[in-house]
Design an enzyme around this catalytic site. Structure first.
Site, PDB file in Angstrom:
ATOM      1  N   ARG A  55      37.938  36.372  46.855  1.00 27.61           N
ATOM      2  CA  ARG A  55      39.527  36.152  46.669  1.00 27.61           C
ATOM      3  C   ARG A  55      39.850  36.701  45.330  1.00 27.61           C
ATOM      4  O   ARG A  55      40.786  37.589  45.236  1.00 27.61           O
ATOM      5  CB  ARG A  55      39.955  34.690  46.851  1.00 27.61           C
ATOM      6  CG  ARG A  55      39.639  34.354  48.358  1.00 27.61           C
ATOM      7  CD  ARG A  55      39.292  32.802  48.335  1.00 27.61           C
ATOM      8  NE  ARG A  55      38.790  32.384  49.545  1.00 27.61           N
ATOM      9  CZ  ARG A  55      37.532  32.671  49.657  1.00 27.61           C
ATOM     10  NH1 ARG A  55      36.740  33.130  49.007  1.00 27.61           N
ATOM     11  NH2 ARG A  55      37.039  32.211  50.833  1.00 27.61           N
ATOM     12  N   THR A  56      39.153  36.212  44.548  1.00 27.97           N
ATOM     13  CA  THR A  56      39.785  36.482  42.879  1.00 27.97           C
ATOM     14  C   THR A  56      39.211  38.077  42.582  1.00 27.97           C
ATOM     15  O   THR A  56      40.438  38.626  42.035  1.00 27.97           O
ATOM     16  CB  THR A  56      38.844  35.694  42.043  1.00 27.97           C
ATOM     17  OG1 THR A  56      38.804  34.314  42.285  1.00 27.97           O
ATOM     18  CG2 THR A  56      39.495  35.704  40.496  1.00 27.97           C
ATOM     19  N   LYS A  83      18.599  46.993  32.016  1.00 30.63           N
ATOM     20  CA  LYS A  83      17.355  47.519  30.981  1.00 30.63           C
ATOM     21  C   LYS A  83      17.368  46.685  29.612  1.00 30.63           C
ATOM     22  O   LYS A  83      17.044  47.112  28.637  1.00 30.63           O
ATOM     23  CB  LYS A  83      17.875  48.990  30.739  1.00 30.63           C
ATOM     24  CG  LYS A  83      17.926  50.048  32.004  1.00 30.63           C
ATOM     25  CD  LYS A  83      18.654  51.331  31.618  1.00 30.63           C
ATOM     26  CE  LYS A  83      19.058  51.894  32.625  1.00 30.63           C
ATOM     27  NZ  LYS A  83      19.983  53.178  32.425  1.00 30.63           N
ATOM     28  N   ARG A 105      34.419  37.296  35.445  1.00 28.66           N
ATOM     29  CA  ARG A 105      33.817  35.921  35.733  1.00 28.66           C
ATOM     30  C   ARG A 105      32.493  35.749  35.353  1.00 28.66           C
ATOM     31  O   ARG A 105      31.825  36.872  35.424  1.00 28.66           O
ATOM     32  CB  ARG A 105      33.998  35.882  37.329  1.00 28.66           C
ATOM     33  CG  ARG A 105      33.089  34.728  37.756  1.00 28.66           C
ATOM     34  CD  ARG A 105      33.401  34.617  39.337  1.00 28.66           C
ATOM     35  NE  ARG A 105      34.520  34.224  39.726  1.00 28.66           N
ATOM     36  CZ  ARG A 105      35.058  33.544  40.723  1.00 28.66           C
ATOM     37  NH1 ARG A 105      34.338  33.752  42.052  1.00 28.66           N
ATOM     38  NH2 ARG A 105      36.227  33.222  41.217  1.00 28.66           N
ATOM     39  N   HIS A 133      39.262  27.977  35.716  1.00 28.22           N
ATOM     40  CA  HIS A 133      39.553  28.936  36.653  1.00 28.22           C
ATOM     41  C   HIS A 133      41.138  29.083  36.463  1.00 28.22           C
ATOM     42  O   HIS A 133      41.712  28.630  37.490  1.00 28.22           O
ATOM     43  CB  HIS A 133      38.920  28.598  37.820  1.00 28.22           C
ATOM     44  CG  HIS A 133      39.113  29.904  39.071  1.00 28.22           C
ATOM     45  ND1 HIS A 133      39.676  30.952  38.691  1.00 28.22           N
ATOM     46  CD2 HIS A 133      38.528  29.865  40.075  1.00 28.22           C
ATOM     47  CE1 HIS A 133      39.378  32.020  39.763  1.00 28.22           C
ATOM     48  NE2 HIS A 133      38.821  31.278  40.374  1.00 28.22           N
TER      49      HIS A 133
HETATM   50  N1   CP Z   1      38.573  30.409  44.702  1.00 35.41           N
HETATM   51  C1   CP Z   1      37.785  31.515  44.419  1.00 35.41           C
HETATM   52  O1   CP Z   1      37.505  31.643  43.317  1.00 35.41           O
HETATM   53  O2   CP Z   1      37.277  32.191  45.300  1.00 35.41           O
HETATM   54  P1   CP Z   1      36.404  33.376  45.295  1.00 35.41           P
HETATM   55  O3   CP Z   1      34.965  32.956  44.696  1.00 35.41           O
HETATM   56  O4   CP Z   1      36.246  33.983  46.650  1.00 35.41           O
HETATM   57  O5   CP Z   1      36.976  34.357  44.235  1.00 35.41           O
END
Ligand code: CP
Length: 316
Positions: A55-56, A83, A105, A133
């Site tokens: 999603r993100t 590497k 992320r 998040h």
């Molecule tokens: N909710 C969420 O962060 O989903 P993803 O891990 O699919 O990005």
């Protein structure tokens, strides 16, 4: 001018409201037949995901493209990290190609703050460890604001966040965002899945609160982040904390049922969400694009008035 989005706490209540107002404008763009505007033309947004995401990652890439930014996707497994190149050297190398924003992320708490120290580009935290998040939190409160028509705030709104709060960056950020807008948030979890922080309202009895909440926010059981047995077994967890058919019957039809995804079917959600009148799980995903457009615009645009950039649709 660039600015970063690292946490809801750093954004503050005024910042949350600013992004949500901007998301309304982006949602209007997304309803157009050609949902693309030149607002970030000439900017480059690079996605750097060290953990898996559906999603993100996809909604940030879609958001950047709808604002006419160029996008780069850094594939960790195909990079020179294998590497031995460090994260710092990797970020500085990508930045040298002319990146205006990193969407990052990482499995380690605090990684986006480190990245911000290594680059002049904006940094957007797309999830760090168990910690934060913020864009998930923003799309969550935006979904409640639009679903319940509450543009002025959430005073008196009762929210239950249920499940594995200990390992959940979503729980931390979403709680902060709901509270910034005035909602009362109760954490519902076994004591073994609570973090070692003080929170005003906590219970281990979902059945005591389920009939009284306006928002039931179910969390994913994060098996990949558990290093010890913190619940006896998943069937026991579902019996005490899952949304079962019996509990679904006790929900008010007006109660919003939310989940950040991905869902463990039959564990935290043991009913078909399409049979729940208040389920807004797909709406959360849809709103993620408008909210992430708002975040990228807020971080990257020098123009304090978005409407001038959004009025002119991109020519096909
Ligand atoms: N909710 C969420 O962060 O989903 P993803 O891990 O699919 O990005």
């Amino acid at each position: 001018m660039t600015s970063s989005l690292l946490s809801i706490d750093e954004l503050g209540a005024d910042g949350v409201r600013r992004i949500l107002d901007l998301a309304d404008t982006m949602a209007e763009v997304n309803r157009r037949p050609n949902p693309k505007v030149p607002a970030l033309r000439g900017k480059t947004v690079c996605s750097v995901f060290f953990e898996d995401s559906t999603r993100t990652r996809l909604s940030f890439e879609t958001a950047a493209k709808r604002l006419s930014a160029d996008t780069m996707t850094f594939a960790v497994s195909q990079s020179s990290l294998s590497k031995g190149e460090s994260l710092k050297d990797t970020i500085e190398t990508i930045a040298a190609m002319g990146v205006d924003a990193f969407v990052i992320r990482h499995g380690s708490t605090g990684a986006p703050w480190l990245v911000e120290g290594w680059t002049n580009a904006a940094v957007v935290n797309a999830g760090d460890g168990w910690h934060a998040h913020p864009t998930q939190a923003l799309l969550d409160v935006y979904t409640v604001r639009t679903s319940l028509n509450r543009p002025d705030g959430f005073d008196g709104l009762r929210v239950a966040v249920v499940g594995d709060i200990k390992h959940s960056r979503v729980a931390r950020s979403t709680t902060a965002a709901f509270k910034a807008l005035g909602a009362d948030v109760t954490w519902v979890a076994p004591t073994t899945l609570l973090p070692p922080v003080v929170h005003e309202h906590v219970t281990d009895r979902l059945d005591d609160v389920i009939e009284d909440v306006d928002v039931l926010y179910l969390l994913r059981m994060q098996n990949e982040r558990m290093t010890e047995a913190l619940v006896p077994n998943l069937r026991e967890y579902t019996t005490r904390f899952g949304l079962t058919p019996e509990r679904a019957k006790r929900l008010s039809p007006q109660t919003l049922v939310m989940h950040p995804g991905p869902v463990n079917r039959g564990v935290e959600l043991a009913v078909d969400p399409s049979e729940l009148p208040g389920a807004v799980i797909n709406q959360q995903v849809t709103n993620g694009i408008s909210v992430r457009m708002a975040v990228l615009f807020d971080c990257l645009s020098a123009n304090p008035d978005p409407t001038s950039d959004l009025e002119r649709p991109e020519l096909p």
